[in-house]
Structure formats: structure tokens, C-alpha cells
Design a protein around this motif. Sequence first.
Motif, short mmCIF file in Angstrom:
data_model
loop_
_atom_site.label_atom_id
_atom_site.label_comp_id
_atom_site.label_asym_id
_atom_site.label_seq_id
_atom_site.Cartn_x
_atom_site.Cartn_y
_atom_site.Cartn_z
N ALA A 67 47.86 -48.19 5.21
CA ALA A 67 47.93 -49.01 3.99
C ALA A 67 46.49 -48.73 3.22
CB ALA A 67 48.14 -50.52 4.08
N GLY A 68 45.68 -49.58 3.24
CA GLY A 68 44.29 -49.34 2.58
C GLY A 68 43.56 -48.49 3.74
N GLY A 69 43.94 -48.50 4.72
CA GLY A 69 43.16 -47.38 5.53
C GLY A 69 41.57 -47.82 6.12
N GLN A 70 41.35 -49.15 5.46
CA GLN A 70 39.97 -49.81 5.60
C GLN A 70 39.67 -50.20 7.32
OE1 GLN A 70 37.54 -49.20 2.92
NE2 GLN A 70 39.47 -48.04 2.82
N SER A 71 40.93 -50.25 8.12
CA SER A 71 40.74 -50.50 9.29
C SER A 71 41.28 -49.50 10.20
CB SER A 71 41.48 -51.80 9.76
OG SER A 71 40.95 -53.11 9.28
N LEU A 72 42.42 -48.72 9.73
CA LEU A 72 43.02 -47.81 10.58
C LEU A 72 42.24 -46.32 10.47
CD1 LEU A 72 45.25 -46.64 12.27
CD2 LEU A 72 46.63 -46.36 10.16
N SER A 83 38.88 -62.10 11.13
CA SER A 83 39.17 -62.05 9.63
C SER A 83 39.50 -63.36 8.84
CB SER A 83 40.51 -61.06 9.95
OG SER A 83 40.97 -60.86 8.43
N GLU A 84 39.40 -63.42 7.86
CA GLU A 84 39.50 -64.77 6.86
C GLU A 84 40.73 -64.89 6.61
OE1 GLU A 84 37.53 -62.15 6.19
OE2 GLU A 84 35.29 -62.89 6.27
N LEU A 140 51.88 -47.13 10.34
CA LEU A 140 51.81 -47.16 8.58
C LEU A 140 50.38 -47.14 8.32
CD1 LEU A 140 53.91 -50.28 8.23
CD2 LEU A 140 54.20 -48.04 7.30
N LEU A 170 55.70 -55.28 7.48
CA LEU A 170 55.27 -56.63 6.58
C LEU A 170 55.45 -56.55 5.14
CD1 LEU A 170 54.41 -59.61 6.52
CD2 LEU A 170 52.07 -58.49 6.81
N THR A 203 44.38 -53.84 1.86
CA THR A 203 45.43 -54.55 1.32
C THR A 203 45.74 -56.12 2.14
OG1 THR A 203 47.16 -53.67 2.91
CG2 THR A 203 46.62 -52.44 1.02
C1 LIG Z 1 32.73 -52.32 6.51
C2 LIG Z 1 33.90 -53.06 6.54
C3 LIG Z 1 33.91 -54.66 6.48
C4 LIG Z 1 35.05 -55.25 6.71
N1 LIG Z 1 34.84 -56.67 6.63
C5 LIG Z 1 35.93 -57.25 7.02
C6 LIG Z 1 35.58 -58.83 6.80
O1 LIG Z 1 34.69 -59.27 6.45
N2 LIG Z 1 36.99 -59.67 6.91
C7 LIG Z 1 38.13 -58.85 6.92
O2 LIG Z 1 39.18 -59.63 7.21
N3 LIG Z 1 38.39 -57.57 7.06
C8 LIG Z 1 37.24 -56.65 7.02
N4 LIG Z 1 37.43 -55.52 7.04
C9 LIG Z 1 38.76 -54.93 7.15
C10 LIG Z 1 39.32 -54.90 5.95
O3 LIG Z 1 39.87 -56.09 5.42
C11 LIG Z 1 40.71 -53.98 6.03
O4 LIG Z 1 41.15 -53.51 4.81
C12 LIG Z 1 41.82 -54.77 6.70
O5 LIG Z 1 41.91 -55.20 7.85
C13 LIG Z 1 42.88 -53.69 7.02
O6 LIG Z 1 43.80 -53.59 5.61
P1 LIG Z 1 44.25 -52.17 5.32
O7 LIG Z 1 45.01 -52.23 4.18
O8 LIG Z 1 42.91 -51.35 4.98
O9 LIG Z 1 45.03 -51.68 6.50
P2 LIG Z 1 44.91 -50.38 7.35
O10 LIG Z 1 43.76 -50.13 7.80
O11 LIG Z 1 45.76 -49.14 6.52
O12 LIG Z 1 45.93 -50.64 8.27
C14 LIG Z 1 45.51 -51.74 9.43
C15 LIG Z 1 46.57 -51.71 10.49
O13 LIG Z 1 47.77 -52.47 9.85
C16 LIG Z 1 49.14 -51.83 9.95
N5 LIG Z 1 49.68 -52.16 8.64
C17 LIG Z 1 49.32 -51.75 7.43
N6 LIG Z 1 50.08 -52.50 6.62
C18 LIG Z 1 51.11 -52.73 7.17
C19 LIG Z 1 52.26 -53.59 6.82
N7 LIG Z 1 52.69 -53.61 5.28
N8 LIG Z 1 53.21 -53.79 7.46
C20 LIG Z 1 53.03 -53.71 9.02
N9 LIG Z 1 51.87 -53.14 9.58
C21 LIG Z 1 50.79 -52.60 8.58
C22 LIG Z 1 48.72 -50.40 10.10
O14 LIG Z 1 49.61 -49.46 10.70
C23 LIG Z 1 47.46 -50.53 10.81
O15 LIG Z 1 47.70 -50.60 12.33
C24 LIG Z 1 36.10 -54.54 6.83
C25 LIG Z 1 36.22 -53.27 6.89
C26 LIG Z 1 35.30 -52.42 6.82
C27 LIG Z 1 35.38 -51.19 6.97
#
Ligand SMILES: Cc1cc2nc3c(=O)[nH]c(=O)nc-3n(C[C@H](O)[C@H](O)[C@H](O)COP(=O)(O)OP(=O)(O)OC[C@H]3O[C@@H](n4cnc5c(N)ncnc54)[C@H](O)[C@@H]3O)c2cc1C
Lengths: 290, 162
Positions: free
Chosen positions: A32-37, A123-124, A30, A167, A111
Motif C-alpha cells: 500500500a503506502g510502503g511506509q512500513s513494508l 500505532s495510533e 500487498l 482489508l 494508508t
Molecule cells: C519515520 C516513520 C515514522 C512513523 N511513525 C508512525 C507513527 O507515529 N504512528 C503510526 O501509526 N505509524 C507510523 N509509521 C508507519 C506508517 O504509518 C505506515 O504508513 C503504516 O504503518 C503502514 O501503512 P502503509 O500504507 O505505508 O502500508 P505498507 O507499508 O504498504 O504495508 C504495511 C503492511 O500492511 C499490509 N497491507 C497494506 N495494505 C493492506 C490492506 N488493504 N489489506 C491487507 N493488508 C495490507 C502490507 O502487506 C504490509 O504487510 C511511521 C513510519 C515511518 C517510516
Amino acid sequence: MKPPRFDYLVPRTQDEALAMLAEHGERAKLLAGGQSLIPLLNFRLVQPEALVDINRIADLAYVRERNGGLAVGALTRQHALERSETVRRRLPILAEACRLIGHLPIRHRGTVGGNLAHADPASELPAVMLALDAEFVVVAKGARRMLAARDFFTGVLSTALRPGELLAEIRLPGLPPRTGAAFVEMARRAGDFALVGVAALLTLDAAGRCQQARLALCGVGPTPIRASEAERVLIGEAPRGAALEAAAERAVAATDPPSDIHGSAEFRRKLARYFTRQALETDAQRAGGV
Amino acid sequence: MPRTVPIKLTVNGVQHELAVEPRRLLVDVLREDLALTGTHVGCEHGVCGTCTVLVNGESARSCLMFAVGADGAEILTVEGLGQGARLHPLQEAFREAQGLQCGFCTPAMLMVAYELLQQNPSPSEEEIREAISANLCRCTGYQSIVEAVQLAAARHAVAGAR
Ligand SMILES: Cc1cc2nc3c(=O)[nH]c(=O)nc-3n(C[C@H](O)[C@H](O)[C@H](O)COP(=O)(O)OP(=O)(O)OC[C@H]3O[C@@H](n4cnc5c(N)ncnc54)[C@H](O)[C@@H]3O)c2cc1C
Ligand code: FES
Ligand code: FES
């Protein structure tokens, strides 16, 4: 580096997404926001065959009041949660913790569901979910189950989610009257992951003693940690001095912090003790007891 | 040949119709396909902030978005701030207050500063520092960037503009 090739799928509804996940099984991820993936893809640490981009499923993003608590759609952006009037009124600790995630441009995209599914130990939000006794609505094609936050986080970057599952919603029970809640952390730089973070809730009785305590820590083990022993020593006590000190000590005993270039395990234990006290003191003030 | 997907992007008010491979990052499409090289790319993992642009009015890392994911979006890059050869007042302030040295981080600093001033025309020093903490600068030590944003705020450079 650049991301590897993948099939890009854009479902418009949750059912469509689940059908795609069912079809591709473990070969799909999946987005979502892509910020980790996307960083993982950019470094080619993961190479899924297909990406199911859920960003166009508008009805996965919402914050609603539910049974005195909240229901939050998984696709709700972290920034939307931080800004939500409903969150500020019902569970301000959620907004307080969200503000500490990365920087504004990260929170605009990131997200709630993605953050929880990614399950970074520092993560918080996972710690906040644990302290709030959150329940997660998890759906798959033709199936649906509820998972308690305490059963959701199983290890570093791993959760109880199975291939094909999504989720969908996070359910947060409301808080009893005279409850104070706080999230505090220390990060090396504004916006960085927490070295140690503490989510704490205290409910006081009419005499100002602790009727209920809930404590969860992040950054001090492979998953967020619920400090049940520490919660127990607070019950029936006035929330100050020796009682808080004893709770902080038990909280530290529950941790198993890593040592890395950002700080030794010993340093993290000191932070855990300090921030547990600080969070509890803030709770007591917010509960109107001090 | 890899499969491409048709998308529409409105960048700095100009509509573009493109065909992109799904794995192409928004930053690369801006720089390579649209020749808008003002948006820089550093780390490609979301940490340095140099690729920050506004997507539908909100700051975002363009290295952490696929261009296909931005289909239909309005994007503002540093090229969209000034008017032709005329610098935007915020850019003027950066020049006057010496808010840049090598200039690598500058486009993204301008974008987060622009976003901040749009929402909060007279930010405190702390609010400015928090906003620019999203971006790394190797040169200035940040002080002169903070002063540049303060200068722009004092001149009402962004409030009410656009
Ligand atoms: C510079 C930087 C600093 C950051 N600092 C922090 C921080 O201080 N604290 C913190 O907590 N995070 C931090 N992050 C991470 C950020 O919060 C991410 O957004 C988050 O961890 C992942 O959310 P996402 O929506 O971007 O998910 P994605 O990157 O799109 O997905 C992350 C994972 O979750 C899975 N996934 C996504 N949505 C669902 C769903 N609905 N159901 C099942 N699986 C799903 C995806 O397949 C993937 O494996 C940081 C990221 C960056 C780039
Ligand atoms: S290149 Fe996007 S944040 Fe560094
Ligand atoms: S001016 Fe050189 S990186 Fe900021």
C-alpha cells in the motif's frame, strides 16, 4: 541495504488484486503506502516472492458518510483523512489521531488500511478504531467477512487477516449527541511513534453524567487495549475529580507496558494514567458538560 | 538478467523514459540513472528524511517508494529549485542565514521548506519547526534552518512563485 528481488504485480481493480493474492498465497504481500513494508524490504527482514501493488486501484480510496457514521476505503492516505472535511465534521478524533502519525511526507504516502494491517502496538489508529467500535470489511477471492476491531489485532504486528485477504473498508459508527472524543499521546519527538496514546469517548446524559464511556490505549501492550473496567466506573458519574481518577487507575491496571530504551514500564504506566485523565477531561469539555 | 519494467518520470519538468528493475528505489533511480545526486540518501528506512522529494507536489521519502510506483508522476528535486547557476530565493536564504553546515540534510530541508511556504506563505516558528521535524540535521541545531525559512518567508520567496 537494498530490497530483494520480487515479482511486481499491478492490479487495476480489487478483483484483479484478489485473484493475484489467491494465486500467490503466502508468498505474496500487498504493497500500500510502503511506509512500513519498504523499510522491512530494505533491511531484508521480509522477502516476499511477489508484491501486489494496490496503489492503482483508485476506488479503494474514499471517505463517505454511511448510516450517520463513516466508511473509509483502505487505500485512503493518512493525510487525506487528516484533511477530510467529512472526517472533521463527523469524527474529528480520527483527524486528530492521524496528525500524530509520523511526519507529513510519511502521511502523504501511508494508508489507513496499511497502518491497521501492519498493527504496530504503538500505532495510533488501531486504538482509535477500538474506541470507536470500528468494523472492518475483509475480502478475498469469492469471499467477504466482517471483523470487529476488537477481534482484528491479535499481537505485535499480527492481525486476524489470513493469506489472500485484503482489508477493503473501515466502517465507523456515528456518535450519539453530547459525545466528546479525544486522542492524546506522548512521543519523544514530534512524529515519532507514541510511547503511550489514549483514545477516549464520553457521552453525557442531560444531567451531565457519563452515560457511556469508551477508552482504548496504545503503546502499553502487544495490541491496543480496551479498558472496559475503567469505562464501567465512569457510568452514572459526573466526569471530574474522583471519577476520572478512578477511571485512570483502572485503565492503568488493564495495561501491560513494555520496558525499553525509550522508557520503563513504570514510566509508561504514569503516562497512561496522566493521559487517560487528560483525554477524559477533554472529552467532557467537548461534550459540553463542563 | 533481471526483468525490467518501462516507466515514465517527469523530473524537474524533463520527461524521462527508463527501464527499471521493480525493486529499485526511487532515490537510487534519481541519483544513479538520472545523475541527480542532489537528493541524498541516509538511512533507507524513512527516519532521516534526507531523500525527501516532491511527488506530484507532495513531499515523500524517495527511499520508501519504488521507481515503478512513481510511473507517470511529476517529481521535483532540489536541482529543480534554482534556475541554472542562479539559486532559488529559498536557497539564497539558507546561505545568508547559515542554514547549512555540511549540507547533507540541506536538499531535503529545502524541499520541505518549499512545500511549507507554498501552502503557507507566512508560517509561524512552530509551523516551520513541525515541517522540518521530518528531517534530521546533524550539524546546525536547527535554529539557523528555522531562521533561513523565516527569512525566505519574509521575502515572499516562494509564495506565488512557479
Ligand atoms: C519515520 C516513520 C515514522 C512513523 N511513525 C508512525 C507513527 O507515529 N504512528 C503510526 O501509526 N505509524 C507510523 N509509521 C508507519 C506508517 O504509518 C505506515 O504508513 C503504516 O504503518 C503502514 O501503512 P502503509 O500504507 O505505508 O502500508 P505498507 O507499508 O504498504 O504495508 C504495511 C503492511 O500492511 C499490509 N497491507 C497494506 N495494505 C493492506 C490492506 N488493504 N489489506 C491487507 N493488508 C495490507 C502490507 O502487506 C504490509 O504487510 C511511521 C513510519 C515511518 C517510516
Ligand atoms: S534515506 Fe530516506 S528517510 Fe533516510
Ligand atoms: S547541515 Fe549537516 S546534516 Fe544538516
